[in-house]
Enzyme design. Structure first.
Site, PDB file in Angstrom:
ATOM      1  N   MET A   1       2.689  -3.561   1.613  1.00 62.82           N
ATOM      2  CA  MET A   1       2.436  -4.326   2.849  1.00 62.82           C
ATOM      3  C   MET A   1       3.711  -4.473   3.651  1.00 62.82           C
ATOM      4  O   MET A   1       4.161  -5.572   3.938  1.00 62.82           O
ATOM      5  CB  MET A   1       1.962  -5.743   2.499  1.00 62.82           C
ATOM      6  CG  MET A   1       0.713  -5.809   1.667  1.00 62.82           C
ATOM      7  SD  MET A   1      -0.771  -5.458   2.568  1.00 62.82           S
ATOM      8  CE  MET A   1      -1.068  -3.789   2.067  1.00 62.82           C
ATOM      9  N   ASN A   2       4.364  -3.364   3.964  1.00 67.08           N
ATOM     10  CA  ASN A   2       5.635  -3.512   4.644  1.00 67.08           C
ATOM     11  C   ASN A   2       5.597  -3.166   6.118  1.00 67.08           C
ATOM     12  O   ASN A   2       6.567  -3.313   6.821  1.00 67.08           O
ATOM     13  CB  ASN A   2       6.690  -2.656   3.950  1.00 67.08           C
ATOM     14  CG  ASN A   2       7.088  -3.340   2.664  1.00 67.08           C
ATOM     15  OD1 ASN A   2       7.715  -4.372   2.695  1.00 67.08           O
ATOM     16  ND2 ASN A   2       6.651  -2.792   1.553  1.00 67.08           N
ATOM     17  N   ASP A 319      -2.676   0.060  -1.350  1.00 67.38           N
ATOM     18  CA  ASP A 319      -2.144   0.131   0.009  1.00 67.38           C
ATOM     19  C   ASP A 319      -0.973   1.111   0.106  1.00 67.38           C
ATOM     20  O   ASP A 319      -0.330   1.444  -0.887  1.00 67.38           O
ATOM     21  CB  ASP A 319      -1.651  -1.251   0.441  1.00 67.38           C
ATOM     22  CG  ASP A 319      -0.631  -1.802  -0.536  1.00 67.38           C
ATOM     23  OD1 ASP A 319      -0.860  -1.698  -1.765  1.00 67.38           O
ATOM     24  OD2 ASP A 319       0.405  -2.336  -0.088  1.00 67.38           O
ATOM     25  N   GLU A 320      -0.726   1.530   1.304  1.00 62.26           N
ATOM     26  CA  GLU A 320       0.483   2.269   1.643  1.00 62.26           C
ATOM     27  C   GLU A 320       0.787   3.421   0.677  1.00 62.26           C
ATOM     28  O   GLU A 320       1.927   3.627   0.285  1.00 62.26           O
ATOM     29  CB  GLU A 320       1.687   1.309   1.712  1.00 62.26           C
ATOM     30  CG  GLU A 320       1.519   0.279   2.813  1.00 62.26           C
ATOM     31  CD  GLU A 320       2.681  -0.690   2.906  1.00 62.26           C
ATOM     32  OE1 GLU A 320       2.990  -1.115   4.011  1.00 62.26           O
ATOM     33  OE2 GLU A 320       3.273  -1.032   1.858  1.00 62.26           O
ATOM     34  N   ASN A 321      -0.232   4.105   0.263  1.00 65.42           N
ATOM     35  CA  ASN A 321      -0.019   5.276  -0.583  1.00 65.42           C
ATOM     36  C   ASN A 321       0.186   6.482   0.323  1.00 65.42           C
ATOM     37  O   ASN A 321      -0.752   7.010   0.893  1.00 65.42           O
ATOM     38  CB  ASN A 321      -1.239   5.469  -1.491  1.00 65.42           C
ATOM     39  CG  ASN A 321      -1.205   6.811  -2.181  1.00 65.42           C
ATOM     40  OD1 ASN A 321      -0.122   7.348  -2.445  1.00 65.42           O
ATOM     41  ND2 ASN A 321      -2.375   7.357  -2.460  1.00 65.42           N
TER      42      ASN A 321
END
Lengths: 687, 687
Positions: A1-2, A319-321
């Site tokens: 979650m960046n 997330d964010e893969n």
């Protein structure tokens, strides 16, 4: 979650309009969340040392403990030295009678409704389950009044129930581990504002925090010795259960997996060794979804965790893969071909489906960040909506899509408290805003929301000040009717709930003094306080550019850590400028404040000399002095006391722009007010 | 330990005389405890982001962890963002080189000496054991200097070692249970001031806090659910070990045994049932020393505890056994006759001897409060000296007797921090004062001392403010040479160490603000702060007369809980009056302070109106106003500005006497200063 957060700017325009919908009656109350229905009577019930509690009906032992805790908290507040020590069951002539029909279960959709009737001789707290009664006790504690040397409960009738069933707080305990006392006191705070889900983000690139007995290597090499044992997690769950709060674990896969791969590099998508991440960002290490060992590993891990985490839901991240290592791997590319997986997205789906099956066998419903929502994902999965405008998508896009597609879903976009936006920003984010396009059935699938506390820049000493009291406003958004949305009234009540939370042991107010005292080494902290009260930490992801300015082991007890979101003094000053320009506020009052700021810099300078650690705020402090001087000049002109040199306003505007520059990773918050004054000068000069 | 404390009044007379022995050089340092030998050079070593640490020699893993913790603490203080993350062993070109000859053992008499040499390019910290190195790291953290925008270590040579081997803190976790975080942060504070024994008073009339697996009933029925598990105690011991601190358990027998008897009434001396004690005092429930089951029980309990507590010493209490139930019991009287035990004292000896044997078999040395010192007690026992003048005996009487009789012994009389005496009082209590009558051999038997924190009136929220920073001064008494005893210099350094301790997470300063904010409910706390700064909680056992005013469940977040011992503002005011009367302080300065106090009452009154819980301080606040007015009048007269009515001083003295009355369980501390002013008026009038 960046990725940058999803602050829904568009909602700002609505603030003033919405304000008018406030029920004028509400302003007499101090509750947060505001109950759904509350009506005041005329009588009052005195709180004296004989105050006692009786329990009736069928309830869990949880209620005897919570009622006893209520008694002690009420005694601490009123100092009456109650005679009753513990609440054990039926007590004759008790002032507070709690009646409950059945024990509550700590699960989604359990009944949390309650009613309170205060008459001059008795308080009736009725609820279907003891969870409802526990919620009611918190309401009651927020209902204490004072008159003529006494504490009392005013006569009133409350009928209350939550708008959303899922009202959560996600704690990232991976980037920075949070000790047990942090968890405990935040559970107390959560209960005080009727939150009911603690979501523990237990794994990420920076650390694995669940002590697995099956895979002890995980914490041995990827936790720096900072993790939760089985027993500690059981203690957390029991503490939460006692307060009617569910605890849901998250193991973030397949990305955000560096910590796991430090222990088991053979599960990774790249033939390499891994080292624990010390910085912030989105990193490449990813589990290899083509290896059966990965599923064997995760199945065993989830099984072990399920013996501890009794909640029906299990969060698998997702997330964010970015799939960089997938693309680079020949064998993974071959696997995709063989299985007709068109792209990395499909491969991720393949991975999720296998995990979903594992969890289903364990009796768990799978939950994941919105990326898990693909066409093949079973509808039993819960979609965690987190992206919004800053991530290049509309706010609530995935939330609404999930609801329309038949998924249950919760909202976190707009509730990222670590990004240091104002309470008002978060408060006005509604999972189902008025005029929503969704059908009633679709709306029902929106279970609620979760605020997120990512901990790249947060340590045990400061986490409370990043969470509270702002989290209380989001808690209200999730509990109270959507029509409760007056920002001014929210801020009025937020100050009160802030103090209530401090009584529970939260450090959100004391952390600032501790840091300022450290920074001044025993000298008077007043000048720093004056300055810190009008700054806020840099917002969004700007404070830690590229994720490389701060490591996990960097000092987090410096200037920016003493600053908090939502600088009250600045907010009030800007409001007062507005009022002044509308003819409703005295020039003298503004000038006094500005003079204090103007003169503050000399004092700060003398502190900087003694504490080199303060050097980073030298310009910030000077900027406050400069902008305050501009403000004073503007007021003097507006009041016609002085003649300003031609084009003064242009120079001033430049200075104000320059003052927007950050200092000590914080930003001055009074510039907008002073700009308004300068603009007024410009208008007057041009007339 | 409920009998009145042993404040050694006689020592007060010595303060001024002793002051002159201060080494003038010491005033340039901030250390506490002051090192035995310290010499400054001229150079300095800069602390910048490259600062790093190298380890050499044979050391325990403990040192790598502590050196890493030191690095992070230094970074927090200086904000330099050190590049070095962890200390792992030898590092090239490190600024700080720590050399150790052998791993330290956490046991009595382990070598804790160390030396530090700071040159402009390198710091050498040398020690025989890593315990010495750990002590040295604390000294180094207290040696940071500031100049021209930089932090640095000044060149110096330190050779240091402790005066006493036993430097302890006893925590009573029975009267009020202290959660893990309280223990942890106080262990951090102990380490910061080089204390090395944590003595846990685990059982008493009010609660049994060790979760026995052999006798689970103990905590099931006699702990209110508040106790330490095996694992928690292991965690405490490991945390303490890491900091070079021993942990010694105490099970207080045969008196102070109500909690045990609630679980096992059959072990009692009276055929009755017992209920957990909620008040303070000395109670009758006592184990029956004539029953074999008692020894079977205690043996099994001690065996179980010995698997966790690895320390060589085991404390069996033994204090305040009044033997009332023994005298009342026919069978016990018969037992005494049969075994030729002349009195209850002999019976207690019989009991102790049997326990001593049990403990010896477990490899433990028995320790007990001074009552266990009877002629038959083996000399291997350690005598814990606690009684003094207030208990009708001379200070250090049992200490000296023990030493003369061949027992090793430690001192707690004069170190009861819960009694709220001033730091100076405690600081000047020396286990072996100058001119001691003891031989060198006898002196050697005095191992050191322990400060005691009995918790009748202390809760987790306030315990830090009752312990710190005063405990640091006692720590200095036990570590530093006896010649380090200048009270003014101690107070100067105490303020600095107070801030250092706050950085470790201690709540001794923040607790006050939290309570005052609670008491004012969001209103300005300044008037309360002004008042609380010149009061102290009632001292000795006066605050809780008869032990019945407060129950364990009473509110402990009221006025007296915001007050602390050793009110600094009052102390300074009284000092200033002395200086003024000697012609060395300005009348104006005194008058300003007095005027603030005079005017404060109106503001306090308006707060009381909003917070009935403050009603208890109405007279106290008025008394401050009255006495301040008297002070102002006296000064005006002394300065010859006004003519006082005849006998003004007699009326004033009466008012001052009346103002000594307590308010909110606290007492005004500025009356002595104002009395001095009035006496001066009397002298001038009579001249």
């Amino acid at each position: 979650m960046n990725i940058k957060s999803t602050l829904i700017k568009v909602i700002f325009c609505g603030i003033l309009l919405l304000s008018s919908t406030l029920n004028a009656q509400q302003t007499q109350y101090y509750h947060m969340p505001m109950p759904a229905n509350i009506k005041a009577g005329n009588g009052k019930l005195l709180i004296d040392k004989n105050f006692s509690i009786s329990l009736e009906g069928r309830y869990d032992e949880r209620l005897t403990k919570e009622a006893s805790r209520f008694l002690r908290r009420l005694d601490q507040k009123s100092g009456r030295f109650f005679i009753q020590h513990k609440v054990t069951g039926e007590t004759e002539n008790a002032e507070l009678v709690i009646s409950v029909s059945q024990p509550g279960e700590i699960k989604l959709h359990e009944d949390e409704s309650y009613s309170i009737t205060v008459s001059p001789t008795k308080i009736d707290l009725k609820a279907k389950t003891d969870l409802g009664a526990i919620r009611g006790l918190e309401t009651l504690l927020q209902s204490i009044e004072v008159e003529e040397g006494n504490y009392y409960f005013k006569s009133l009738i409350i009928n209350d129930n939550p708008r959303f069933a899922w009202r959560g707080l996600m704690l990232d305990v991976s980037r920075h581990y949070m000790p047990m006392d942090v968890i405990y006191r935040n559970l107390d705070a959560m209960a005080a504002v009727k939150l009911n889900v603690l979501h523990l983000h237990l794994s990420d690139d920076q650390g694995f925090r669940f002590q697995s007995k099956t895979f002890p290597k995980l914490t041995e090499v990827a936790s720096d010795g900072l993790y939760y044992t089985h027993q500690e997690l059981r203690d957390i769950i029991s503490y939460a259960d006692q307060r009617g709060i569910r605890v849901m674990p998250e193991i973030d896969v397949p990305g955000h997996a560096t910590a796991m791969l430090v222990a088991f590099p053979e599960l990774g998508s790249k033939d390499t060794t891994y080292t624990l991440e010390r910085y912030a960002g989105i990193f490449d290490p990813t589990l290899d979804p083509t290896k059966d060992e990965v599923y064997v590993f995760l199945k065993a891990l989830f099984e072990e965790m399920s013996t501890i985490f009794t909640d029906d839901f299990f969060h698998i991240g997702g997330d964010e893969n970015m799939g960089k290592h997938w693309t680079e791997s020949k064998s993974i590319q071959e696997f995709k071909k063989k299985h007709n997986l068109a792209d990395n997205h499909d491969l991720h789906t393949y991975f999720n489906l296998r995990l979903q099956k594992v969890l289903a066998e364990l009796g768990k419903r799978t939950m994941g960040w919105e990326e898990i929502m693909t066409t093949k994902m079973p509808k039993s999965a819960v979609i965690h909506s987190w992206r919004g405008e800053n991530e290049g998508t509309a706010a609530r896009k995935s939330l609404n899509e999930a609801a329309k597609s038949g998924y249950e879903t919760i909202l976190s976009n707009g509730y990222y408290l670590d990004l240091m936006y104002s309470t008002a920003d978060h408060y006005l984010v509604d999972p189902i805003p008025e005029g929503s396009e969704l059908s009633d059935e679709e709306k029902k699938r929106i279970l609620g929301g979760e605020m997120c506390m990512w901990s790249e820049l947060v340590v045990p000493e400061t986490i409370d000040s990043r969470l509270w009291p702002r989290a209380a406003a989001i808690a209200e958004r999730l509990w109270s009717p959507g029509s409760v949305n007056d920002v001014d009234d929210m801020y009025r009540r937020l100050e009160i709930i802030g103090l209530e939370l401090e009584e529970l042991g939260l450090k959100h107010y004391t952390a600032r003094s501790v840091i300022l005292r450290k920074l001044t080494k025993g000298h008077d902290i007043t000048p720093l306080r004056t300055l810190v009260e009008v700054v806020e930490p840099m917002k969004g992801y700007t404070r830690n550019p590229g994720g490389t300015m701060y490591a996990t082991y960097s000092p987090f007890s410096l200037w920016a850590d003493a600053a908090t979101a939502d600088a009250k003094v600045a907010r009030e000053f800007n409001n007062n400028v507005n009022l002044y320009l509308a003819g409703n506020f005295d020039a003298k009052g503004l000038a006094e404040q500005l003079t204090l700021w103007k003169k503050n810099h000399t004092k700060v300078l003398s502190l900087i000399e003694r504490s080199p650690v303060l050097l980073e705020i030298k310009e910030l402090s000077e900027n406050l002095s400069i902008t305050a001087t501009i403000g004073l000049e503007a007021i003097a002109f507006i009041e016609k006391d002085i003649a300003l040199p031609a084009k003064w306003y242009e120079t001033s505007k430049k200075s104000l722009e320059a003052a927007l520059e950050n200092g000590g990773r914080t930003e001055l918050q009074v510039i907008s007010g002073i700009k308004m004054l300068v603009n007024q000068v410009e208008v007057q000069v041009k007339q």
